[in-house]
Design a protein around this motif. Structure first.
Motif, PDB file in Angstrom:
ATOM      1  N   TRP A   2       0.833  -1.212   0.000  1.00 49.67           N
ATOM      2  CA  TRP A   2       0.000   0.000   0.000  1.00 49.67           C
ATOM      3  C   TRP A   2       0.860   1.251   0.000  1.00 49.67           C
ATOM      4  O   TRP A   2       0.572   2.208  -0.723  1.00 49.67           O
ATOM      5  CB  TRP A   2      -0.909  -0.013   1.224  1.00 49.67           C
ATOM      6  N   ILE A   3       1.940   1.237   0.763  1.00 51.74           N
ATOM      7  CA  ILE A   3       2.824   2.404   0.810  1.00 51.74           C
ATOM      8  C   ILE A   3       3.445   2.659  -0.555  1.00 51.74           C
ATOM      9  O   ILE A   3       3.554   3.805  -1.000  1.00 51.74           O
ATOM     10  CB  ILE A   3       3.941   2.198   1.860  1.00 51.74           C
ATOM     11  N   ARG A   4       3.825   1.583  -1.256  1.00 53.55           N
ATOM     12  CA  ARG A   4       4.520   1.731  -2.541  1.00 53.55           C
ATOM     13  C   ARG A   4       3.579   1.717  -3.736  1.00 53.55           C
ATOM     14  O   ARG A   4       4.032   1.714  -4.881  1.00 53.55           O
ATOM     15  CB  ARG A   4       5.539   0.601  -2.693  1.00 53.55           C
ATOM     16  N   ALA A   5       2.286   1.716  -3.494  1.00 54.36           N
ATOM     17  CA  ALA A   5       1.321   1.647  -4.598  1.00 54.36           C
ATOM     18  C   ALA A   5       1.499   2.823  -5.554  1.00 54.36           C
ATOM     19  O   ALA A   5       1.944   3.910  -5.167  1.00 54.36           O
ATOM     20  CB  ALA A   5      -0.098   1.633  -4.041  1.00 54.36           C
ATOM     21  N   VAL A   6       1.155   2.577  -6.808  1.00 52.98           N
ATOM     22  CA  VAL A   6       1.285   3.613  -7.830  1.00 52.98           C
ATOM     23  C   VAL A   6       0.431   4.816  -7.463  1.00 52.98           C
ATOM     24  O   VAL A   6      -0.726   4.681  -7.054  1.00 52.98           O
ATOM     25  CB  VAL A   6       0.864   3.059  -9.205  1.00 52.98           C
ATOM     26  N   SER A  45       4.568  20.433  -1.467  1.00 50.31           N
ATOM     27  CA  SER A  45       3.262  20.003  -1.982  1.00 50.31           C
ATOM     28  C   SER A  45       2.375  19.419  -0.890  1.00 50.31           C
ATOM     29  O   SER A  45       1.159  19.294  -1.062  1.00 50.31           O
ATOM     30  CB  SER A  45       3.461  18.961  -3.089  1.00 50.31           C
ATOM     31  N   LEU A  46       2.960  19.064   0.271  1.00 54.44           N
ATOM     32  CA  LEU A  46       2.179  18.495   1.369  1.00 54.44           C
ATOM     33  C   LEU A  46       1.567  19.555   2.259  1.00 54.44           C
ATOM     34  O   LEU A  46       0.705  19.256   3.091  1.00 54.44           O
ATOM     35  CB  LEU A  46       3.055  17.563   2.228  1.00 54.44           C
ATOM     36  N   MET A  47       2.019  20.799   2.117  1.00 58.61           N
ATOM     37  CA  MET A  47       1.549  21.852   2.999  1.00 58.61           C
ATOM     38  C   MET A  47       0.045  22.068   2.875  1.00 58.61           C
ATOM     39  O   MET A  47      -0.645  22.385   3.830  1.00 58.61           O
ATOM     40  CB  MET A  47       2.283  23.154   2.705  1.00 58.61           C
ATOM     41  N   ALA A  48      -0.479  21.852   1.678  1.00 54.87           N
ATOM     42  CA  ALA A  48      -1.900  22.076   1.469  1.00 54.87           C
ATOM     43  C   ALA A  48      -2.709  20.797   1.609  1.00 54.87           C
ATOM     44  O   ALA A  48      -3.929  20.795   1.441  1.00 54.87           O
ATOM     45  CB  ALA A  48      -2.145  22.669   0.082  1.00 54.87           C
ATOM     46  N   SER A  49      -1.989  19.666   1.889  1.00 54.76           N
ATOM     47  CA  SER A  49      -2.687  18.370   1.965  1.00 54.76           C
ATOM     48  C   SER A  49      -3.441  18.239   3.277  1.00 54.76           C
ATOM     49  O   SER A  49      -3.051  18.805   4.271  1.00 54.76           O
ATOM     50  CB  SER A  49      -1.682  17.230   1.818  1.00 54.76           C
ATOM     51  N   LYS A  88       3.695  12.875  -3.947  1.00 52.87           N
ATOM     52  CA  LYS A  88       3.353  13.438  -2.641  1.00 52.87           C
ATOM     53  C   LYS A  88       2.494  12.464  -1.820  1.00 52.87           C
ATOM     54  O   LYS A  88       2.584  12.429  -0.594  1.00 52.87           O
ATOM     55  CB  LYS A  88       2.641  14.774  -2.802  1.00 52.87           C
ATOM     56  N   LEU A  89       1.682  11.642  -2.508  1.00 52.21           N
ATOM     57  CA  LEU A  89       0.869  10.657  -1.797  1.00 52.21           C
ATOM     58  C   LEU A  89       1.750   9.555  -1.214  1.00 52.21           C
ATOM     59  O   LEU A  89       1.546   9.119  -0.076  1.00 52.21           O
ATOM     60  CB  LEU A  89      -0.172  10.058  -2.741  1.00 52.21           C
ATOM     61  N   LYS A  90       2.762   9.116  -1.984  1.00 50.41           N
ATOM     62  CA  LYS A  90       3.684   8.103  -1.485  1.00 50.41           C
ATOM     63  C   LYS A  90       4.442   8.610  -0.264  1.00 50.41           C
ATOM     64  O   LYS A  90       4.640   7.887   0.710  1.00 50.41           O
ATOM     65  CB  LYS A  90       4.661   7.692  -2.586  1.00 50.41           C
TER      66      LYS A  90
END
Length: 322
Positions: A252-256, A318-322, A260-262
């Protein structure tokens, strides 16, 4: 050994060496901890510290590695000084007289090897060139000590594992990565593991008391942990089905998906594992219990702190707005 122009070197030469060989000096009870540690590392340093002969007036004949045979006291043996009629504190120049080696006829294969090498040295030695001590680490073109190149030679090596980037990556928190690394090898001291070591303890999960506390149950299948994961999945895209074992978590961690999601999944997984293990220990050793919502609060707070502290890095912007 080469007496570089530094206060540290001068102090050790006058305090500890006093013209004695670094390779033979014995530690004293009055020596500092740092100096005693240096002396303990001499066997490791020998493979790197070489001497390029100049006039032969400073290189120790018996203890410096000025030939490919290494330390001659080791190559020939402790009887070497008597066999070659050279005292232990002799320098290379002491084995020469009028541009000729004055060693006796060899009586062992080791001495033959030495004589063979001596025939390759151009004589006389250069009187105006000092012996040079060099630190040779592998194929590095540098001839001075560098911790990075030395560590590359010394560090143990294993085949690269496919999960390395899930545990060790830029921006990770060291304590989180360490806990994740130990958990990944399934060597955390869970109750089931402690019981196999002969400890007379219950193997029940401290969170639910309904199943044996294994790694996969504690972190992935226990209802307490699942409540924490449900909050994480809201923010990190849930898996197709609930995790049943550790390999599914890694998949799940390495899923395509977007980079930024990874990254978010890596950070979140490590933070969850760390805080679940911390809460488990809190419950067992301190009898302090928090509901899953509180654990997720700690996870969420730490995730925000991690991201905001690294906002200047491109991958975290890119994670700042997540």
């Amino acid at each position: 050994m080469s007496k570089p122009p530094s206060l540290w070197s001068d102090w050790h030469w006058n305090k500890h060496l006093q013209e004695r060989s670094f390779w033979t000096i014995e530690p004293s009870t009055t020596d500092s901890w740092a100096w005693r540690r240096l002396l303990k590392l001499r066997d490791l340093a020998l493979q790197f510290c070489k001497v390029s002969l100049g006039n032969g007036k400073s290189a120790s004949f018996w203890f410096d590695s000025w030939s490919p045979l290494g330390q001659l006291i080791t190559h020939i043996g402790p009887q070497g000084p008597r066999a070659l009629r050279l005292r232990q504190d002799a320098v290379v120049a002491d084995a020469l007289q009028d541009s000729t080696w004055i060693l006796p006829h060899p009586r062992s294969q080791q001495e033959v090897d030495l004589h063979s090498y001596l025939t390759t040295i151009s004589l006389p030695l250069s009187p105006d060139i000092d012996d040079i001590y060099e630190w040779i680490a592998g194929d590095s073109p540098l001839r001075v000590f560098r911790s990075s190149t030395t560590w590359e030679i010394l560090r143990p090596r294993q085949e690269e594992v496919d999960w390395h980037d899930v545990v060790w990556f830029k921006g990770a928190i060291p304590k989180h990565s360490f806990t994740m690394w130990v958990a990944n090898y399934d060597i955390l001291p869970t109750r089931s593991r402690l019981a196999t070591w002969g400890m007379a303890i219950t193997t029940d999960c401290p969170f639910c008391s309904r199943s044996i506390e294994t790694r996969d149950h504690l972190f992935l299948r226990c209802e307490y942990s699942l409540d924490v994961w449900r909050e994480v999945f809201i923010r990190c895209h849930p898996p197709v089905s609930t995790f049943t074992d550790w390999s599914e978590l890694l998949s799940w961690i390495r899923a395509v998906g977007p980079a930024k999601l990874k990254l978010m999944r890596k950070l979140a997984t490590q933070t969850v594992i760390f805080h679940l293990w911390k809460q488990r220990n809190n419950l067992i050793h301190n009898q302090i219990s928090f509901p899953p919502a509180s654990v997720f609060y700690f996870v969420d707070k730490e995730m925000r702190n991690i991201i905001s502290a690294r906002k200047h890095r491109n991958q975290f912007q890119s994670l700042m707005a997540s």
